[in-house]
Design a protein around this motif. Structure first.
Motif, PDB file in Angstrom:
ATOM      1  N   SER A   7       0.795  -1.231   0.000  1.00  0.00           N
ATOM      2  CA  SER A   7       0.000   0.000   0.000  1.00  0.00           C
ATOM      3  C   SER A   7       0.823   1.276   0.000  1.00  0.00           C
ATOM      4  N   PHE A   8       2.100   1.198   0.382  1.00  0.00           N
ATOM      5  CA  PHE A   8       2.900   2.399   0.529  1.00  0.00           C
ATOM      6  C   PHE A   8       4.183   2.285  -0.278  1.00  0.00           C
ATOM      7  N   PRO A   9       4.738   3.413  -0.729  1.00  0.00           N
ATOM      8  CA  PRO A   9       5.978   3.370  -1.507  1.00  0.00           C
ATOM      9  C   PRO A   9       7.146   2.836  -0.682  1.00  0.00           C
ATOM     10  N   ALA A  10       8.167   2.330  -1.376  1.00  0.00           N
ATOM     11  CA  ALA A  10       9.278   1.641  -0.714  1.00  0.00           C
ATOM     12  C   ALA A  10       9.960   2.506   0.335  1.00  0.00           C
TER      13      ALA A  10
ATOM     14  N   ARG B 219       8.766   4.680   2.199  1.00  0.00           N
ATOM     15  CA  ARG B 219       7.921   4.874   3.371  1.00  0.00           C
ATOM     16  C   ARG B 219       7.780   3.597   4.202  1.00  0.00           C
ATOM     17  N   ASN B 220       8.161   2.469   3.647  1.00  0.00           N
ATOM     18  CA  ASN B 220       7.927   1.205   4.329  1.00  0.00           C
ATOM     19  C   ASN B 220       8.587   1.093   5.703  1.00  0.00           C
ATOM     20  N   PRO B 221       9.888   1.451   5.853  1.00  0.00           N
ATOM     21  CA  PRO B 221      10.485   1.318   7.189  1.00  0.00           C
ATOM     22  C   PRO B 221       9.736   2.096   8.263  1.00  0.00           C
ATOM     23  N   LEU B 222       9.344   3.335   7.926  1.00  0.00           N
ATOM     24  CA  LEU B 222       8.623   4.145   8.903  1.00  0.00           C
ATOM     25  C   LEU B 222       7.250   3.562   9.202  1.00  0.00           C
ATOM     26  N   MET B 223       6.522   3.091   8.166  1.00  0.00           N
ATOM     27  CA  MET B 223       5.190   2.539   8.390  1.00  0.00           C
ATOM     28  C   MET B 223       5.245   1.243   9.202  1.00  0.00           C
ATOM     29  N   VAL B 224       6.277   0.433   8.975  1.00  0.00           N
ATOM     30  CA  VAL B 224       6.437  -0.791   9.773  1.00  0.00           C
ATOM     31  C   VAL B 224       6.700  -0.432  11.230  1.00  0.00           C
ATOM     32  N   GLN B 225       7.574   0.574  11.460  1.00  0.00           N
ATOM     33  CA  GLN B 225       7.838   1.000  12.834  1.00  0.00           C
ATOM     34  C   GLN B 225       6.581   1.578  13.482  1.00  0.00           C
ATOM     35  N   LEU B 226       5.802   2.343  12.721  1.00  0.00           N
ATOM     36  CA  LEU B 226       4.554   2.880  13.273  1.00  0.00           C
ATOM     37  C   LEU B 226       3.586   1.758  13.614  1.00  0.00           C
ATOM     38  N   THR B 227       3.587   0.704  12.798  1.00  0.00           N
ATOM     39  CA  THR B 227       2.746  -0.453  13.103  1.00  0.00           C
ATOM     40  C   THR B 227       3.152  -1.068  14.433  1.00  0.00           C
ATOM     41  N   GLY B 228       4.464  -1.294  14.594  1.00  0.00           N
ATOM     42  CA  GLY B 228       4.946  -1.837  15.866  1.00  0.00           C
ATOM     43  C   GLY B 228       4.694  -0.897  17.024  1.00  0.00           C
ATOM     44  N   LEU B 229       4.886   0.409  16.794  1.00  0.00           N
ATOM     45  CA  LEU B 229       4.672   1.406  17.845  1.00  0.00           C
ATOM     46  C   LEU B 229       3.225   1.381  18.324  1.00  0.00           C
ATOM     47  N   LEU B 230       2.287   1.479  17.390  1.00  0.00           N
ATOM     48  CA  LEU B 230       0.877   1.504  17.779  1.00  0.00           C
ATOM     49  C   LEU B 230       0.437   0.185  18.393  1.00  0.00           C
TER      50      LEU B 230
END
Length: 407
Positions: free
Chosen positions: A125-128, A130-141
């Motif tokens: 769903s997200f550009p490459a 952005r992936n590291p940040l979105m994965v970290q946000l997933t873990g954070l939330l």
């Protein structure tokens, strides 16, 4: 709704399911003392409960990864939420070790289906960049679930008792499944191209680099949060249950700060990701050394430092998933993510088991016994660091021989 807001909306729905899964996963961590009394087990028995949950979780990572690649995220998330709700129901009614094992096993089974499914949503769903940040946000939330499983769960256990507390947890799982059924859609159709291949994912050195990264960075904090942290703080360090709960919550909150920072750095400086991994391993081992060698019980400020250092373990382990994304095409991201996640939880199982066995061999739950038990983490850190170095070299050689993406 335009494509980008739609992707964020569906991702947020998946993250909510992951928050509930983390709550279920870590609900045993603060209930260890009550579980020992209700189920009539000792340290080894508690280890068995946690190990069965994590063994199922780890063992299902690869098959679940393949299924996510084939069936999509929504189906797997719904099934996972319902299975975890069933596990909490069984655990609420359990009065012996075997029913307790059955409940935790179901929770591990449903939990195994959740994170990989959300990571697939992120990857597609997200550009490459952005992936590291979105994965970290997933873990954070997701750590909001850990917060809910700390002080609130301790309060519920002491106020309402065992059965009502875990029945409420089961209801939360059912509500999560209902939201997934009514709201979530897979944001993109299945990618057409190279078919999902478990063999190809395992053969990629970058996948195993991610696996060992996850193993070396996650195991200490996972063992602490999932089972042994609360007994160590209460029985080993002599803290009150409420103070121990606040420290566990502090660990989670600090992790929520570390996650976006490491996600940004991993995306901004991809060639330095392994250095971040070594910093996490080194500071964790070093801080534990100070705590374990401290004469007598550690002062509160040192335990707060320990919580802050352990808080980097979860975000550090997320770098392993970024390696899986980097070195694998989208069609096998589920299988690669399953391998990475499974490796990390196998290491966590081993640490939990070693701590429990050592405590039983020592014959008590005092400070000295915990010192010996927690020292069993050092060989795991050493092996993990060695393997990260080994597979980093292989992955880089493969990239130089056949470059296909940014490392």
């Amino acid at each position: 709704m335009t494509p980008r807001p739609r992707a964020i909306f569906f991702w947020a729905t998946g993250v909510l399911a992951y928050i509930v899964a983390v709550f279920h996963r870590q609900s045993l961590g603060v209930a260890g003392i009550e579980a020992a009394a209700r189920l009539d087990v000792g340290a080894a028995g508690l280890s068995i409960l946690a190990m069965c949950q994590l063994l199922v979780y780890a063992g299902m990572q690869v098959p679940v990864g393949v299924l996510v690649d084939r069936l999509g995220s929504k189906r797997m998330l719904i099934v996972g939420a319902l299975v975890m709700a069933g596990g909490e129901l069984v655990f609420a009614l359990a009065e012996g070790l075997l029913p307790g094992i059955a409940g935790r096993t179901l929770i591990g089974c449903g939990d195994a289906m959740t994170f990989i499914s959300v990571i697939r949503l992120v990857r597609l769903s997200f550009p490459a960049h952005r992936n590291p940040l979105m994965v970290q946000l997933t873990g954070l939330l997701g750590q909001l679930g850990a917060i809910a499983s700390a002080v609130p769960l301790i309060h519920s256990l002491h106020t309402y008792g065992w059965t009502p507390t875990f029945l409420i947890a089961a209801v939360v799982g059912v509500v999560s499944a209902f939201l997934l059924i009514t709201v979530l859609r897979d944001t993109l159709p299945q990618v057409v191209g190279e078919p999902p291949s478990l063999k190809a994912a395992w053969a990629e050195p970058g996948t195993r680099l991610g696996m060992w990264t996850h193993a070396a960075t996650q195991c200490s904090a996972a063992a602490f949060l999932l089972l042994w942290g609360y007994p160590f703080l209460v029985q080993g360090q002599g803290l009150t249950p409420s103070t121990a709960g606040v420290l566990l919550t502090t660990l989670t909150l600090c992790g929520m700060v570390c996650g976006p920072l490491l996600g940004y750095l991993a995306g901004r400086f991809p060639f330095h990701r392994s250095r971040m991994v070594f910093v996490v391993i080194g500071t964790t081992a070093g801080t534990w050394t100070v705590v374990l060698l401290w004469p007598g019980r550690a002062p509160l400020w040192l335990l707060v430092v320990l919580m802050a250092v352990l808080a980097a373990n979860g975000p550090g382990s997320m770098i392993g998933f970024d390696y899986a994304r980097t070195f694998n095409p989208a069609t096998r991201i589920g299988a690669a993510t399953g391998i990475v996640n499974g490796g990390g939880f196998v290491a966590s199982i081993l640490v939990i088991a070693l701590i429990g066995v050592t405590l039983d061999l020592r014959g008590d739950n005092g400070l000295d016994a915990f010192r010996w038990a927690l020292a069993t983490q050092y060989p795991i850190w050493a092996l993990g660091a060695f393997q990260v170095i080994r597979y980093r070299r292989k992955a880089r050689r493969n990239l130089l021989a056949a470059p296909r993406t940014n490392p």
